[in-house]
Write a protein that holds these residues in place. Structure first.
Motif, PDB file in Angstrom:
ATOM      1  N   LEU A 153       0.841  -1.203   0.000  1.00 42.19           N
ATOM      2  CA  LEU A 153       0.000   0.000   0.000  1.00 42.19           C
ATOM      3  C   LEU A 153       0.874   1.249   0.000  1.00 42.19           C
ATOM      4  O   LEU A 153       1.310   1.734   1.047  1.00 42.19           O
ATOM      5  N   GLY A 154       1.170   1.706  -1.204  1.00 34.06           N
ATOM      6  CA  GLY A 154       1.941   2.936  -1.359  1.00 34.06           C
ATOM      7  C   GLY A 154       3.307   2.896  -0.707  1.00 34.06           C
ATOM      8  O   GLY A 154       3.770   3.891  -0.170  1.00 34.06           O
ATOM      9  N   ARG A 155       3.928   1.731  -0.735  1.00 35.02           N
ATOM     10  CA  ARG A 155       5.265   1.504  -0.164  1.00 35.02           C
ATOM     11  C   ARG A 155       5.312   1.679   1.359  1.00 35.02           C
ATOM     12  O   ARG A 155       6.346   1.972   1.938  1.00 35.02           O
ATOM     13  N   MET A 156       4.188   1.450   2.026  1.00 31.75           N
ATOM     14  CA  MET A 156       4.165   1.530   3.489  1.00 31.75           C
ATOM     15  C   MET A 156       4.429   0.174   4.128  1.00 31.75           C
ATOM     16  O   MET A 156       4.432   0.045   5.347  1.00 31.75           O
ATOM     17  N   ARG A 157       4.619  -0.849   3.289  1.00 34.35           N
ATOM     18  CA  ARG A 157       4.990  -2.200   3.744  1.00 34.35           C
ATOM     19  C   ARG A 157       3.928  -2.856   4.622  1.00 34.35           C
ATOM     20  O   ARG A 157       4.243  -3.578   5.553  1.00 34.35           O
ATOM     21  N   ARG A 181       6.441  -5.991   4.831  1.00 37.94           N
ATOM     22  CA  ARG A 181       7.701  -5.798   5.572  1.00 37.94           C
ATOM     23  C   ARG A 181       8.209  -7.111   6.148  1.00 37.94           C
ATOM     24  O   ARG A 181       9.415  -7.315   6.264  1.00 37.94           O
ATOM     25  N   GLU A 182       7.299  -8.008   6.519  1.00 42.39           N
ATOM     26  CA  GLU A 182       7.713  -9.311   7.041  1.00 42.39           C
ATOM     27  C   GLU A 182       8.224 -10.207   5.918  1.00 42.39           C
ATOM     28  O   GLU A 182       9.186 -10.957   6.095  1.00 42.39           O
ATOM     29  N   LEU A 183       7.595 -10.132   4.756  1.00 44.15           N
ATOM     30  CA  LEU A 183       8.045 -10.910   3.609  1.00 44.15           C
ATOM     31  C   LEU A 183       9.417 -10.437   3.124  1.00 44.15           C
ATOM     32  O   LEU A 183      10.201 -11.230   2.600  1.00 44.15           O
ATOM     33  N   GLU A 225      17.758  -6.304   1.941  1.00 38.62           N
ATOM     34  CA  GLU A 225      18.190  -4.914   2.027  1.00 38.62           C
ATOM     35  C   GLU A 225      17.232  -4.044   1.221  1.00 38.62           C
ATOM     36  O   GLU A 225      17.178  -4.106  -0.005  1.00 38.62           O
ATOM     37  N   VAL A 226      16.424  -3.276   1.933  1.00 31.60           N
ATOM     38  CA  VAL A 226      15.427  -2.412   1.314  1.00 31.60           C
ATOM     39  C   VAL A 226      15.727  -0.977   1.729  1.00 31.60           C
ATOM     40  O   VAL A 226      15.928  -0.705   2.913  1.00 31.60           O
TER      41      VAL A 226
END
Length: 147
Positions: free
Chosen positions: A47-51, A103-105, A110-111
């Motif tokens: 969702l909009g790079r909010m992980r 974020r868990e996946l 390295e992000v």
């Protein structure tokens, strides 16, 4: 070419996870490519790079809604059955991938932090599990739609 092959190829072409899954099923959903790409564009990066919820899961939910969703807000049974289908998809996805949360996946990957999407470079694709994740989402979805 399977829906999973299409989803992976679309992701590798630069579409986000949600777009890759939804567009891979354009033959099933009946919506055009541009509409599907725009509709799902907000869901990439959790969702909009909010992980948050993985885009591949969101894309699959959109396909389920288009194919098996309900439109009458008073049809409680259709709503119940649809929600069960989405929950079944999520349970299977989580069983196979460990989570439905972006974020868990990406844990251990390295992000780059921040609000802006990362450039799609060779290194980007090498370090991400996303191509396999969109394949997996498409495989689960295809199996569910056959039943």
């Amino acid at each position: 070419m399977t829906h999973a092959d299409k989803a992976e190829a679309l992701f590798n072409d630069g579409y986000n996870c949600a777009q890759a899954v939804l567009l891979a099923f354009e033959d099933v959903t009946g919506i055009g490519r541009e509409t599907a790409a725009r509709l799902s564009s907000s869901f990439g990066g959790g969702l909009g790079r909010m992980r948050e919820v993985c885009g591949a899961v969101s894309g699959a939910a959109m396909v389920l809604g288009l194919v098996k969703g309900y439109s009458d807000p008073k049809d409680a049974e259709a709503k119940r059955l649809h929600y069960h289908g989405v929950q079944d998809f999520c349970a299977r996805f989580k069983e196979q991938n460990g989570s439905i949360i972006c974020r868990e996946l990406l844990s251990g990957t390295e992000v780059k932090a921040g609000r802006d999407p990362e450039a799609r470079t060779r290194e980007y694709y090498k370090k991400r599990p996303c191509p396999q994740i969109v394949r997996n989402a498409a495989d689960i979805l295809e199996e569910m739609l056959k039943n």
